[in-house]
Design a protein around this motif. Sequence first.
Motif, PDB file in Angstrom:
ATOM      1  N   MET A 138       0.848  -1.191   0.000  1.00 43.96           N
ATOM      2  CA  MET A 138       0.000   0.000   0.000  1.00 43.96           C
ATOM      3  C   MET A 138       0.884   1.242   0.000  1.00 43.96           C
ATOM      4  O   MET A 138       1.635   1.466   0.942  1.00 43.96           O
ATOM      5  CB  MET A 138      -0.908   0.006   1.227  1.00 43.96           C
ATOM      6  N   ILE A 139       0.813   2.039  -1.068  1.00 48.06           N
ATOM      7  CA  ILE A 139       1.638   3.242  -1.184  1.00 48.06           C
ATOM      8  C   ILE A 139       0.724   4.463  -1.221  1.00 48.06           C
ATOM      9  O   ILE A 139      -0.254   4.500  -1.973  1.00 48.06           O
ATOM     10  CB  ILE A 139       2.513   3.192  -2.453  1.00 48.06           C
ATOM     11  N   ILE A 140       1.030   5.450  -0.385  1.00 48.18           N
ATOM     12  CA  ILE A 140       0.256   6.692  -0.312  1.00 48.18           C
ATOM     13  C   ILE A 140       1.229   7.863  -0.442  1.00 48.18           C
ATOM     14  O   ILE A 140       2.217   7.946   0.280  1.00 48.18           O
ATOM     15  CB  ILE A 140      -0.527   6.784   1.006  1.00 48.18           C
ATOM     16  N   ALA A 193       1.887   3.760 -11.394  1.00 43.73           N
ATOM     17  CA  ALA A 193       2.934   3.518 -10.387  1.00 43.73           C
ATOM     18  C   ALA A 193       2.429   2.710  -9.203  1.00 43.73           C
ATOM     19  O   ALA A 193       3.176   2.478  -8.257  1.00 43.73           O
ATOM     20  CB  ALA A 193       3.505   4.849  -9.903  1.00 43.73           C
ATOM     21  N   ARG A 194       1.161   2.304  -9.239  1.00 39.54           N
ATOM     22  CA  ARG A 194       0.535   1.489  -8.193  1.00 39.54           C
ATOM     23  C   ARG A 194       0.510   2.217  -6.851  1.00 39.54           C
ATOM     24  O   ARG A 194       0.755   1.643  -5.787  1.00 39.54           O
ATOM     25  CB  ARG A 194       1.236   0.134  -8.076  1.00 39.54           C
ATOM     26  N   TYR A 208       7.405   9.087 -12.083  1.00 41.40           N
ATOM     27  CA  TYR A 208       6.690   9.084 -10.807  1.00 41.40           C
ATOM     28  C   TYR A 208       7.102   7.880  -9.963  1.00 41.40           C
ATOM     29  O   TYR A 208       7.354   8.003  -8.761  1.00 41.40           O
ATOM     30  CB  TYR A 208       5.187   9.076 -11.082  1.00 41.40           C
ATOM     31  N   GLN A 209       7.205   6.706 -10.574  1.00 43.87           N
ATOM     32  CA  GLN A 209       7.583   5.519  -9.820  1.00 43.87           C
ATOM     33  C   GLN A 209       8.989   5.630  -9.246  1.00 43.87           C
ATOM     34  O   GLN A 209       9.268   5.164  -8.142  1.00 43.87           O
ATOM     35  CB  GLN A 209       7.472   4.271 -10.693  1.00 43.87           C
ATOM     36  N   MET A 210       9.886   6.284  -9.978  1.00 42.39           N
ATOM     37  CA  MET A 210      11.256   6.456  -9.484  1.00 42.39           C
ATOM     38  C   MET A 210      11.307   7.300  -8.215  1.00 42.39           C
ATOM     39  O   MET A 210      12.280   7.215  -7.453  1.00 42.39           O
ATOM     40  CB  MET A 210      12.125   7.094 -10.567  1.00 42.39           C
TER      41      MET A 210
END
Length: 307
Positions: free
Chosen positions: A1-3, A63-64, A261-263
């Motif tokens: 879970m990423i916020i 990016a999940r 964004y994911q980086m």
Amino acid sequence: MIIDTHTHLWLRQETVVDGQPICQLQPNRSRSLFFGEERQMLPPFMTDGINSAERLISNMDYARVSAAVVTQELIDGLQNDYLSDVQRRYPDRLFCLAMPDFRHEDFDEAGCRLLEGSGFRGIKIPAARLIGRDWRVRLNAPAMIRLFQFMEQRGDVLHVELAEGDVQVGELREAIESCPRLRVVIGHFGMVSRPNWMSQVMLARFPNVYIESGGITWLFNDEFYPFPSAVRAIREAADTVGIEKLMWGSDYPRTITAITYQMSYDFLLRSSLLTEAELAAFLGLNAQRLFGFSGLTVPPYIKNMSE
């Protein structure tokens, strides 16, 4: 879970800060006039200059990232009308912060009105912008304390970015002591990479104060990916105030002019300085608890055409 605890949105960027205009440039509207200099404010393919909620959510899905906090900054202009609408349309994934114009004497009354009538559950203060050439608004001023007490009663969140070092630390400490139940989030990881940044992080020793890392890749941009000094700074802060007081933020969309964004978070996954439990807390669980997100899901992985 990423916020993500630090993002920005706007439909149009046009304002004046300390007497200097900030506006989008034609015909390449991904660039802006920023304090007299031309800056790449958005990724170059955003040629219409629109930094919308839909584009953010598309990046989040890719990016999940499950949810995000939308902050404000004076350099983008007041975005309250747009963000109130965004909060109404995407309440499960976005937590939007209001921002009265703190350069006006009645900012405390304006802030209370925004919180009461527009669906906001928090306020952003770009405090570093409140120190002008010949004026200053202090975080411990009576009007500020009145606004903070109103927020404390409602259970709102205060998100604040301080000037470098300890210039405003004493003011904020006094405000925190005046409102011990007000949830406070300090942005830009205390302006990490600047002298005396830990003076801001140390405020997280108060039980109601948290630190988020929005813009940490910008602050270590000279070093660039995978930002080993940024990871070491997070490790130092965790050892000082506890990982439970720290949260991840990207500073989208400014930082994705240099990286994806994911980086802006996966450099942490490549380091061995944080345990799996610490990463889970930093990347999402702490923010989920603080901002009250519920019912979140993890966006599914979609395979790239290039794979």
